[in-house]
Design an enzyme around this catalytic site. Structure first.
Site, PDB file in Angstrom:
ATOM      1  N   TYR A 223      62.937  15.784  90.825  1.00 17.70           N
ATOM      2  CA  TYR A 223      63.858  14.866  90.097  1.00 17.70           C
ATOM      3  C   TYR A 223      62.847  13.618  89.826  1.00 17.70           C
ATOM      4  CZ  TYR A 223      68.173  16.933  91.380  1.00 17.70           C
ATOM      5  OH  TYR A 223      69.171  17.865  91.785  1.00 17.70           O
TER       6      TYR A 223
ATOM      7  N   PHE B  37      81.050 -24.976  87.719  1.00 21.13           N
ATOM      8  CA  PHE B  37      79.656 -24.790  88.481  1.00 21.13           C
ATOM      9  C   PHE B  37      79.535 -23.820  89.570  1.00 21.13           C
ATOM     10  CE2 PHE B  37      83.160 -27.829  90.549  1.00 21.13           C
ATOM     11  CZ  PHE B  37      83.432 -26.789  91.592  1.00 21.13           C
TER      12      PHE B  37
ATOM     13  N   HIS C 277      71.795 -36.047  98.432  1.00 20.67           N
ATOM     14  CA  HIS C 277      71.815 -34.770  98.284  1.00 20.67           C
ATOM     15  C   HIS C 277      70.727 -34.064  98.098  1.00 20.67           C
ATOM     16  CE1 HIS C 277      76.169 -35.110  97.657  1.00 20.67           C
ATOM     17  NE2 HIS C 277      76.231 -34.095  97.183  1.00 20.67           N
TER      18      HIS C 277
ATOM     19  N   ARG D 263      61.273  14.956  86.514  1.00 27.89           N
ATOM     20  CA  ARG D 263      62.517  15.380  85.592  1.00 27.89           C
ATOM     21  C   ARG D 263      63.400  14.283  85.356  1.00 27.89           C
ATOM     22  NH1 ARG D 263      66.462  19.624  87.283  1.00 27.89           N
ATOM     23  NH2 ARG D 263      65.167  19.812  89.237  1.00 27.89           N
TER      24      ARG D 263
END
Length: 512
Positions: free
Chosen positions: A281, A330, A84, A284
C-alpha cells in the site's frame, strides 16, 4: 523590503505566504482609515457617557462588573497590558512575531476595534523598520484571545518589555527609539483591542500549513523515487482510477507522480513478466494518502484565510447599528480545528513515507536491493538505523497529532469556561514538520541509493535530476560512515524545497 498594501477582508493565502516567508512589511490600504476613525469616535463617545461598556469603562473578565472612572481609563489599559505579560518559555521566531503583528493590523483594519490610527501607524512602522517584539512561546489557551503573547507585543509598543532591532535584543523603548519610532500611550479600549484576538494561534497555524504543503510536494517526489528504486508498478497511477474516485488531491497526486516517473528505463525493464501482482500500500496508495492530506490542508487553509481577515477582539464597534457589543470572536475554535487537521495531515504523510523507508531497506520487499542498501551487508549496516530513526519520528508525530481542541479547561474564575487550546495546537505543527522533513529526508537518501543500485538502468529525467541534486550534498553510501550530517543535509533539501525545484515538474497549486 517589499511593502504589501492590504485591504482586510480580501487578503489571500499568497499574501500571507509572502508575509511569512519573505517577511514583507505590511500597511493597511488607506481606504480602511475612515472606518477605523469612526469606530474610535464611537469609543470616545462611550467613555464620555454613563453606560457601562465592557473593557472601556469596566474591568475585565470576572471583573467586568467593576465600573472604572473616566479619568482612569488610560491607566486601565496600561495595567491590562502589563498584568497580562505572563508568557513563559523561549521567545518565538522573528518571522512568527512579524506575522502576528501583520495579522493584528488586518484585524484592526476591519474598523470594528475602536483604536486610533496611531496604533495602526505604529504597527506599520515597526514592521517596516524591523522592530520585533520579544514574545514568549507559552501562556495562551486560545480563549479570550491569545492574551499573554499578544500582551508582550503590546508592551513593546508601549516601550515596555523587550524587542529585537538590527539583530540585537533590547528594551522596547530603546528599540523604538533606535528605529525613530515613539512608544504609544494606550487610550480607551486600545489595550483590549491589541490582546483580544487569535493572531498568535493563527500565525503558527499558517506557518505549520505552509511547511506541511511544502512537505507534501516533497513527499510526491520521494515516493516516486522510492517507487522506481524498488521497481514498483506505475499502473496504479493511471488517471482513470483517480478520476473514478473524484478527489482533487488524489487526482493531482497521481498526475504529478506520473509526470515524475515518465520515461524511466527502470520502469520499462519490468513492465512485462514481473512476477509481482501488486505493490504494498505504501507504494500503490500514495496518491490516495498524500492526495487526501493535500485536500485536508486545503480545507484548513480556507479556515485560516478567513481568520486572517477577521476582526477577533472584543467588544466590537458595529457602526451601522451604532452599538458596542460584547461577543466571542476571540475564541480560537476555528483555528484549533484547523491546526488539528494540519497535524493529522502531517502525521499521515510521514506515516506512509516511513513505511516506504522500511520497505526499501528490506531485501524481502525491495525487489533484490541489498539489505539496508549497503554493498557489503554484515560488515556494514548501511541505512539500518536511519530507518529506525524514521520510526521514532513517525511515532512522535502520531502522539503529537492527538487533537488539542478537545482539551478544554476552565480559566479566569470560570468566566472563560471553555477554551480552544489553539495556541499550542498550532505551535506543535513546527516540531511535527521538522520530524516529517527528516523522515522524507531519509527516504530521499534511501531511494537515491536504490536508484544507484539499479545502474546501468536509469530512472526518469525528472528523478535523475533529483538524484544529481542529492549527490551534490550527500555522496553514495559505500562503507559505513558517520551518518547524522547526511540526514540533516537531506532534511534541509526537503524543507527548502530544493528537491522539488530540481525536478522541473509543476506541483499542485495551493489555492482554496
Amino acid at each position: 523590503m517589499t511593502t504589501l498594501n492590504l485591504t482586510p477582508g480580501s487578503v489571500t493565502l499568497e499574501d500571507l505566504h509572502n508575509i511569512y516567508w519573505k517577511e514583507d512589511a505590511v500597511r493597511l490600504d488607506p481606504v480602511c482609515h475612515p472606518a477605523i476613525e469612526l469606530a474610535h469616535a464611537r469609543i470616545a463617545a462611550a467613555v464620555a457617557g454613563t453606560d457601562a461598556v465592557y473593557g472601556v469603562n469596566t474591568g475585565f473578565g470576572k471583573l467586568a462588573s467593576v465600573k472604572i472612572e473616566s479619568k482612569d481609563t488610560a491607566t486601565l489599559q496600561r495595567n491590562l497590558i502589563l498584568s497580562h505579560c505572563c508568557g513563559v518559555g523561549p521567545a518565538i521566531s522573528r518571522r512568527h512575531a512579524r506575522m502576528i503583528m501583520a495579522l493584528k493590523l488586518l484585524s484592526l483594519g476591519r474598523g470594528a476595534s475602536g483604536v486610533r490610527l496611531e496604533i495602526v501607524t505604529l504597527l506599520e512602522g515597526m514592521l517596516a523598520k524591523g522592530v520585533t517584539p520579544v514574545i514568549p512561546a507559552q501562556g495562551s489557551v486560545g480563549a479570550s484571545g491569545d492574551l499573554a503573547p499578544l500582551a508582550h507585543m503590546a508592551a513593546a509598543m508601549m516601550g515596555h518589555g523587550e524587542a529585537e532591532f538590527e539583530g540585537k535584543t533590547m528594551s522596547g523603548v530603546d528599540a523604538l527609539k533606535a528605529a525613530g519610532l515613539t512608544p504609544v500611550e494606550l487610550g480607551p479600549k486600545e489595550g483590549l483591542a491589541l490582546i483580544n484576538g487569535t493572531q498568535f494561534s493563527t500565525a503558527f497555524a499558517l506557518s505549520g500549513l505552509f511547511g506541511a504543503w511544502r512537505a507534501a510536494h516533497s513527499a510526491l517526489v520521494t515516493s516516486a523515487l522510492s517507487t522506481d528504486a524498488i521497481m514498483g508498478s506505475t499502473a496504479p497511477l493511471q488517471p482513470e482510477i483517480h478520476a473514478l474516485r473524484g478527489h482533487r488531491g488524489q487526482i493531482e497526486a497521481g498526475e504529478t507522480m506520473r509526470a515524475l516517473l515518465a520515461g524511466s528505463e527502470i520502469r520499462d525493464s519490468h513492465v512485462v513478466d514481473d512476477a509481482r501482482v501488486q505493490d504494498p500500500y505504501c507504494i500503490r496508495c500514495q496518491p490516495q494518502v498524500t492526495g487526501a492530506a493535500m485536500d485536508v490542508l486545503r480545507m484548513a487553509a480556507r479556515t485560516l484565510e478567513i481568520e486572517a481577515n477577521a476582526a477577533t477582539d472584543n467588544p466590537l464597534v458595529l457602526i451601522d447599528a451604532d452599538v458596542i457589543v460584547s461577543g466571542g470572536n476571540f475564541h480560537a475554535e476555528p483555528v484549533g480545528f484547523a491546526a488539528d487537521m494540519i497535524a493529522l495531515a502531517i502525521a499521515e504523510i510521514g506515516a506512509i513515507a516511513q513505511r516506504r523507508v522500511a520497505l526499501i531497506v528490506d531485501p524481502v520487499l525491495s525487489f533484490n536491493l541489498p539489505p539496508f542498501l549497503t554493498p557489503n551487508p554484515g560488515l556494514n549496516s548501511g541505512y539500518m538505523i536511519a530507518e529506525v530513526t524514521t520510526a521514532a519520528l513517525m511515532s512522535e508525530n502520531k502522539h503529537l497529532a492527538n487533537p488539542c481542541v478537545t482539551d478544554s479547561t476552565p480559566t479566569s474564575a470560570n468566566q472563560e469556561d471553555h477554551v480552544s487550546m489553539a495556541a499550542h495546537g498550532a505551535r506543535r505543527l513546527g516540531a511535527m514538520n521538522e520530524n516529517l522533513n527528516r523522515i522524507l529526508g531519509v527516504e530521499l537518501l534511501c531511494a537515491a541509493q536504490g536508484i544507484d543500485f539499479r545502474a546501468p538502468l536509469t530512472t526518469s529525467d525528472a528523478l535523475q535530476k533529483v538524484v544529481t541534486r542529492v549527490r551534490q550534498d550527500v555522496a553514495t553510501l559505500g562503507e559505513d560512515r558517520y551518518l547524522a550530517p547526511d540526514l540533516e543535509r537531506a532534511a534541509v533539501m526537503i524543507s527548502s524545497g530544493a528537491i522539488v525545484d530540481a525536478t522541473g515538474i509543476n506541483m499542485p497549486e495551493f489555492d482554496t
